[in-house]
Write a protein that holds these residues in place. Structure first.
Motif, PDB file in Angstrom:
ATOM      1  N   PRO A  68       0.804  -1.229   0.000  1.00  0.00           N
ATOM      2  CA  PRO A  68       0.000   0.000   0.000  1.00  0.00           C
ATOM      3  C   PRO A  68       0.833   1.273   0.000  1.00  0.00           C
ATOM      4  CG  PRO A  68      -0.835  -1.563   1.621  1.00  0.00           C
ATOM      5  CD  PRO A  68       0.464  -2.101   1.142  1.00  0.00           C
ATOM      6  N   ALA A  69       1.925   1.283   0.770  1.00  0.00           N
ATOM      7  CA  ALA A  69       2.746   2.496   0.848  1.00  0.00           C
ATOM      8  C   ALA A  69       3.375   2.807  -0.508  1.00  0.00           C
ATOM      9  CB  ALA A  69       3.830   2.329   1.910  1.00  0.00           C
ATOM     10  N   ARG A  72       0.740   4.282  -2.804  1.00  0.00           N
ATOM     11  CA  ARG A  72       0.468   5.701  -2.516  1.00  0.00           C
ATOM     12  C   ARG A  72       1.613   6.578  -3.012  1.00  0.00           C
ATOM     13  NH1 ARG A  72      -1.307   3.402   2.335  1.00  0.00           N
ATOM     14  NH2 ARG A  72       0.600   4.032   3.416  1.00  0.00           N
ATOM     15  N   LEU A  89      -5.784  -1.791   6.846  1.00  0.00           N
ATOM     16  CA  LEU A  89      -5.768  -0.417   6.338  1.00  0.00           C
ATOM     17  C   LEU A  89      -6.854   0.415   7.005  1.00  0.00           C
ATOM     18  CD1 LEU A  89      -5.271  -0.638   2.461  1.00  0.00           C
ATOM     19  CD2 LEU A  89      -3.549  -0.318   4.239  1.00  0.00           C
ATOM     20  N   GLU A  92      -9.436   5.769   5.661  1.00  0.00           N
ATOM     21  CA  GLU A  92      -8.860   6.814   4.818  1.00  0.00           C
ATOM     22  C   GLU A  92      -7.919   6.219   3.771  1.00  0.00           C
ATOM     23  OE1 GLU A  92      -6.217  10.935   5.234  1.00  0.00           O
ATOM     24  OE2 GLU A  92      -6.655   9.709   6.997  1.00  0.00           O
ATOM     25  N   GLU A  93      -7.104   5.242   4.192  1.00  0.00           N
ATOM     26  CA  GLU A  93      -6.188   4.607   3.252  1.00  0.00           C
ATOM     27  C   GLU A  93      -6.952   3.848   2.179  1.00  0.00           C
ATOM     28  OE1 GLU A  93      -2.188   3.461   5.722  1.00  0.00           O
ATOM     29  OE2 GLU A  93      -4.046   2.485   6.360  1.00  0.00           O
ATOM     30  N   ARG A  94      -8.003   3.122   2.582  1.00  0.00           N
ATOM     31  CA  ARG A  94      -8.773   2.362   1.602  1.00  0.00           C
ATOM     32  C   ARG A  94      -9.433   3.279   0.591  1.00  0.00           C
ATOM     33  NH1 ARG A  94     -10.637  -0.152   6.376  1.00  0.00           N
ATOM     34  NH2 ARG A  94     -12.755   0.665   6.014  1.00  0.00           N
ATOM     35  N   SER A  96      -8.390   6.023  -0.497  1.00  0.00           N
ATOM     36  CA  SER A  96      -7.440   6.805  -1.303  1.00  0.00           C
ATOM     37  C   SER A  96      -7.199   6.174  -2.679  1.00  0.00           C
ATOM     38  CB  SER A  96      -6.106   6.953  -0.560  1.00  0.00           C
ATOM     39  OG  SER A  96      -5.466   5.701  -0.400  1.00  0.00           O
TER      40      SER A  96
END
Length: 211
Positions: A68-69, A72, A89, A92-94, A96
């Motif tokens: 994931p990082a 992004r 996650l 907010e991460e999901r 994005s």
């Protein structure tokens, strides 16, 4: 639109991996999932940067996998995760990612993935495959149950071939995922054409990776 997602495995390639990806992307799959999860984050970042460029040049969606990082950092639109990583996650991460997928092995997991914001899922393994040697396939009834459990597109994985694509689509699945076939075949364009011309095939919807 193609009914086939390419899932990568560079260790299977008999030619340069990026050369193979260029040939696959030029043939117009529904998307490419860069599943090279054995790499370090740094090595995956370097590879993903190049694969994203290839896919963008051919206007083929590229979905990063397991990092994931990195996704992004590279501004990737798509991310695919095993369900345990997806659970970790934040909301907010999901949110994005425009395209978010998860690997599911039951109707309950499919419903959970949809509740967590996935825009599509993969479900398998459906047919016997060398990637899952010794493990019994879950079959078409399993795939049909998963498709009925969610409203987002379901992509079948495991042993998907031109000769079984039509029954896969008949369960309600959006399409199939192909790994080894596209990594090792002499001509990726010919293989994708064989899927497109599968007997009894009815093309899926235009919404390939989102509901």
């Amino acid at each position: 639109m193609s009914d086939i997602l390419c899932v990568t495995n560079r260790s299977l390639c008999r030619e340069d991996f990026l050369t193979r990806l260029e040939r696959i992307a030029a043939a117009g799959p529904a998307g490419v999932i860069l599943r090279e999860k054995d790499l370090s984050p740094e090595a995956y970042h370097a590879l993903a940067e190049r694969v994203l460029a290839v896919c963008r040049a051919h206007e083929v969606p590229c979905i990063l996998h397991s990092f994931p990082a990195v996704a992004r950092e590279l501004g990737a639109e798509g991310l695919h995760l095993p369900l345990p990583l997806l659970r970790a996650l934040s909301q907010e991460e999901r949110h994005s990612f425009q395209v978010l997928g998860a690997s599911c092995h039951s109707a309950a997991e499919a419903r959970e993935a949809e509740a967590l914001g996935c825009t599509y899922i993969t479900a398998g393994h459906v047919f016997a495959t060398d990637c899952k040697k010794g493990l019994a396939p879950r079959g078409l009834p399993f795939l049909r149950e998963v498709c009925r459990a969610v409203t987002i597109p379901v992509w079948a994985i495991g042993g998907i071939a031109p000769e079984n694509l039509s029954p896969v689509l008949a369960t309600g699945a959006r399409g199939g995922c192909v790994m080894s076939g596209l990594m090792v075949c002499p001509d990726p364009a010919a293989l994708l054409a064989a899927f497109n011309n599968a007997p009894g095939r009815v093309s899926g919807s235009d919404a390939a990776l989102t509901s």
